[in-house]
Motif scaffolding. Structure first.
Motif, PDB file in Angstrom:
ATOM      1  N   LEU A  93       1.915   6.899   3.634  1.00 32.28           N
ATOM      2  CA  LEU A  93       2.787   6.587   2.459  1.00 32.28           C
ATOM      3  C   LEU A  93       1.914   6.367   1.399  1.00 32.28           C
ATOM      4  O   LEU A  93       2.295   6.853   0.072  1.00 32.28           O
ATOM      5  N   LEU A  94       0.768   5.397   1.480  1.00 33.46           N
ATOM      6  CA  LEU A  94      -0.228   5.074   0.102  1.00 33.46           C
ATOM      7  C   LEU A  94      -0.587   6.416  -0.371  1.00 33.46           C
ATOM      8  O   LEU A  94      -0.906   6.586  -1.486  1.00 33.46           O
ATOM      9  N   CYS A  95      -1.116   7.148   0.805  1.00 31.29           N
ATOM     10  CA  CYS A  95      -1.892   8.422   0.227  1.00 31.29           C
ATOM     11  C   CYS A  95      -0.937   9.448  -0.483  1.00 31.29           C
ATOM     12  O   CYS A  95      -1.144   9.909  -1.391  1.00 31.29           O
ATOM     13  N   PHE A  96       0.317   9.583  -0.092  1.00 27.09           N
ATOM     14  CA  PHE A  96       1.583   9.930  -0.587  1.00 27.09           C
ATOM     15  C   PHE A  96       1.848   9.701  -2.190  1.00 27.09           C
ATOM     16  O   PHE A  96       1.987  10.489  -2.799  1.00 27.09           O
ATOM     17  N   LEU A  97       1.885   8.357  -2.223  1.00 25.55           N
ATOM     18  CA  LEU A  97       2.039   7.756  -3.313  1.00 25.55           C
ATOM     19  C   LEU A  97       0.935   7.923  -4.376  1.00 25.55           C
ATOM     20  O   LEU A  97       1.024   8.289  -5.512  1.00 25.55           O
ATOM     21  N   GLN A  98      -0.484   8.356  -3.980  1.00 26.65           N
ATOM     22  CA  GLN A  98      -1.392   8.325  -4.707  1.00 26.65           C
ATOM     23  C   GLN A  98      -1.365   9.994  -5.224  1.00 26.65           C
ATOM     24  O   GLN A  98      -1.661  10.190  -6.567  1.00 26.65           O
ATOM     25  N   GLN A  99      -0.779  10.916  -4.311  1.00 27.77           N
ATOM     26  CA  GLN A  99      -0.645  12.523  -4.601  1.00 27.77           C
ATOM     27  C   GLN A  99       0.292  12.351  -5.663  1.00 27.77           C
ATOM     28  O   GLN A  99       0.165  13.256  -6.662  1.00 27.77           O
TER      29      GLN A  99
END
Length: 117
Positions: A93-99
Motif C-alpha cells: 500500500l505504501l509503495c502504491f501511494l508512492q507511485q
C-alpha cells in the motif's frame, strides 16, 4: 531560520509519525503550534518513531495520504487502494501511494519520509 528547519522536518516526518502513533502526532502538532524549540520537536519525533505502529495507526496514516488522490484517482486505482487497505498489505500500500504521489506529482507526499524507498 531554525523555525524553517523545524517546519521542514515536521513536513517530512508528519505521516511517518502518524503511522507510528496518533497520540504522538497530536502531541507534536500542538508542540509545533506552541513553537517548541527545534531540538524538542526532533526528540518528540524520535520518540514517536520508536512506537510500534498499530493496525489502526497504519491504516489512519494511509487514509490521510489517500486523501490527496481521492478525487483524481481512476476507478481502478480506487479499487486497488481499497483492496490493499482491506487486506492490510501495508508495504504494498505504501509503495502504491508512492507511485500515485509520483504519477500525480504530489510534492508534499513525495517529500514525506514514509514514502521514501
Amino acid at each position: 531560520m531554525k523555525r524553517q528547519l523545524t517546519e521542514k522536518l515536521w513536513r517530512e516526518e508528519k505521516y511517518r509519525v502518524m503511522f507510528h502513533s496518533q497520540k504522538h502526532y497530536d502531541q507534536i502538532r500542538k508542540a509545533m503550534r506552541d513553537q517548541f524549540p527545534h531540538e524538542q520537536i526532533e526528540q518528540l519525533i524520535n520518540d514517536a518513531l520508536h512506537q510500534t505502529p498499530t493496525k489502526s495507526s497504519m491504516r489512519n496514516a494511509c487514509q490521510h495520504m489517500w486523501g490527496y488522490f481521492r478525487k483524481v484517482a481512476t476507478p481502478e486505482e480506487k479499487q486497488k487502494y481499497e483492496q490493499l487497505l482491506n487486506t492490510c498489505d501495508v508495504p504494498t500500500l505504501l509503495c502504491f501511494l508512492q507511485q500515485l504521489a509520483n504519477h500525480y506529482s504530489v510534492t508534499y507526499l513525495r517529500e514525506s519520509t514514509i514514502l521514501q524507498p
